[in-house]
Design a protein around this motif. Structure first.
Motif, PDB file in Angstrom:
ATOM      1  N   TYR A  27       0.814  -1.218   0.000  1.00  0.00           N
ATOM      2  CA  TYR A  27       0.000   0.000   0.000  1.00  0.00           C
ATOM      3  C   TYR A  27       0.849   1.270   0.000  1.00  0.00           C
ATOM      4  CZ  TYR A  27      -4.220  -2.711   0.436  1.00  0.00           C
ATOM      5  OH  TYR A  27      -5.264  -3.581   0.187  1.00  0.00           O
ATOM      6  N   GLY A  28       2.132   1.126  -0.296  1.00  0.00           N
ATOM      7  CA  GLY A  28       2.984   2.288  -0.489  1.00  0.00           C
ATOM      8  C   GLY A  28       3.668   2.820   0.753  1.00  0.00           C
ATOM      9  N   VAL A  29       3.519   2.160   1.886  1.00  0.00           N
ATOM     10  CA  VAL A  29       4.207   2.615   3.085  1.00  0.00           C
ATOM     11  C   VAL A  29       5.673   2.205   2.972  1.00  0.00           C
ATOM     12  CG1 VAL A  29       4.339   2.437   5.602  1.00  0.00           C
ATOM     13  CG2 VAL A  29       2.105   2.447   4.474  1.00  0.00           C
ATOM     14  N   ASN A  30       6.554   3.197   3.057  1.00  0.00           N
ATOM     15  CA  ASN A  30       7.967   2.911   2.809  1.00  0.00           C
ATOM     16  C   ASN A  30       8.892   3.442   3.898  1.00  0.00           C
ATOM     17  OD1 ASN A  30       8.125   5.657   2.296  1.00  0.00           O
ATOM     18  ND2 ASN A  30       8.093   5.397   0.081  1.00  0.00           N
ATOM     19  N   ARG A  31       8.334   3.686   5.065  1.00  0.00           N
ATOM     20  CA  ARG A  31       9.133   4.062   6.243  1.00  0.00           C
ATOM     21  C   ARG A  31       8.746   3.081   7.353  1.00  0.00           C
ATOM     22  NH1 ARG A  31      11.845   8.192   7.100  1.00  0.00           N
ATOM     23  NH2 ARG A  31      11.082   8.397   9.229  1.00  0.00           N
ATOM     24  N   ILE A  32       9.666   2.176   7.676  1.00  0.00           N
ATOM     25  CA  ILE A  32       9.334   1.045   8.543  1.00  0.00           C
ATOM     26  C   ILE A  32      10.442   0.833   9.570  1.00  0.00           C
ATOM     27  CG2 ILE A  32       8.841  -1.435   8.591  1.00  0.00           C
ATOM     28  CD1 ILE A  32       8.033  -1.069   5.554  1.00  0.00           C
ATOM     29  N   SER A  48      12.865  11.109   4.853  1.00  0.00           N
ATOM     30  CA  SER A  48      13.395  10.294   3.758  1.00  0.00           C
ATOM     31  C   SER A  48      12.510   9.074   3.498  1.00  0.00           C
ATOM     32  CB  SER A  48      14.803   9.808   4.084  1.00  0.00           C
ATOM     33  OG  SER A  48      15.675  10.888   4.240  1.00  0.00           O
ATOM     34  N   PRO A  49      12.178   8.819   2.223  1.00  0.00           N
ATOM     35  CA  PRO A  49      11.399   7.624   1.875  1.00  0.00           C
ATOM     36  C   PRO A  49      12.301   6.393   1.736  1.00  0.00           C
ATOM     37  CG  PRO A  49      11.804   8.918  -0.100  1.00  0.00           C
ATOM     38  CD  PRO A  49      12.417   9.680   1.062  1.00  0.00           C
ATOM     39  N   ASN A  50      11.666   5.258   1.632  1.00  0.00           N
ATOM     40  CA  ASN A  50      12.353   3.993   1.349  1.00  0.00           C
ATOM     41  C   ASN A  50      13.449   3.681   2.375  1.00  0.00           C
ATOM     42  OD1 ASN A  50      10.748   3.676  -0.993  1.00  0.00           O
ATOM     43  ND2 ASN A  50      12.120   5.058  -2.072  1.00  0.00           N
ATOM     44  N   VAL A  51      13.045   3.722   3.648  1.00  0.00           N
ATOM     45  CA  VAL A  51      13.967   3.391   4.730  1.00  0.00           C
ATOM     46  C   VAL A  51      13.350   2.360   5.667  1.00  0.00           C
ATOM     47  CG1 VAL A  51      15.208   5.599   4.668  1.00  0.00           C
ATOM     48  CG2 VAL A  51      13.197   5.356   6.122  1.00  0.00           C
ATOM     49  N   MET A  52      14.208   1.534   6.198  1.00  0.00           N
ATOM     50  CA  MET A  52      13.811   0.560   7.199  1.00  0.00           C
ATOM     51  C   MET A  52      14.905   0.530   8.258  1.00  0.00           C
ATOM     52  SD  MET A  52      12.824  -3.507   6.840  1.00  0.00           S
ATOM     53  CE  MET A  52      11.436  -3.182   5.767  1.00  0.00           C
ATOM     54  N   TRP A  53      14.504   0.542   9.503  1.00  0.00           N
ATOM     55  CA  TRP A  53      15.483   0.525  10.587  1.00  0.00           C
ATOM     56  C   TRP A  53      15.082  -0.509  11.616  1.00  0.00           C
ATOM     57  CZ3 TRP A  53      12.064   4.373   9.512  1.00  0.00           C
ATOM     58  CH2 TRP A  53      11.102   4.684  10.480  1.00  0.00           C
TER      59      TRP A  53
END
Length: 123
Positions: free
Chosen positions: A95-100, A116-121
């Motif tokens: 569904y387009g969520v790209n901060r996780i 910042s988009p497209n990040v995962m930590w």
């Protein structure tokens, strides 16, 4: 909402504050819950500045603007099942969520376009 009450997203120190949550994020959460087919529990939704400080949140936390949620697959404060964690991340990304943010106890999702988009930590 079919699966959640707006009060599920309240900051514990401000009754009714769940109404400050992003409608877009709540809509995504509802769609994810429908596809997931199992309960999802809200650990944190909207946060007041005071509550955010009390839980050690960052001063620019997306929770402060109702753009973030922390969820789990159980309501017992236990570690999440790894396959459930993977499935939930997959669904939110669909569904387009790209901060996780990923913890063994919860997953943080936010739709804060000022970050910042497209990040995962990892927590």
């Amino acid at each position: 909402m079919k699966y959640f009450d707006i009060s599920d997203f309240d900051s514990p120190d401000e009754i009714g504050s769940g109404s400050k949550m992003s409608e877009v994020l709540l809509r995504i959460l509802s769609l994810v819950r429908e596809e997931y087919g199992k309960p999802i529990y809200i650990n944190s939704g909207y946060r007041t500045i005071s509550h955010n400080e009390n839980v050690g949140g960052k001063s620019n936390s997306s929770h402060l603007r109702g753009l973030a949620i922390d969820i789990t697959d159980n309501n017992k404060r236990q570690k999440m099942c790894s396959s459930n964690r993977f499935k939930l991340i997959e669904l939110f990304m669909d569904y387009g969520v790209n901060r996780i943010g990923v913890s063994d106890m919860f997953i943080h999702f936010d739709i804060d376009d000022m970050k910042s988009p497209n990040v995962m930590w990892i927590y």
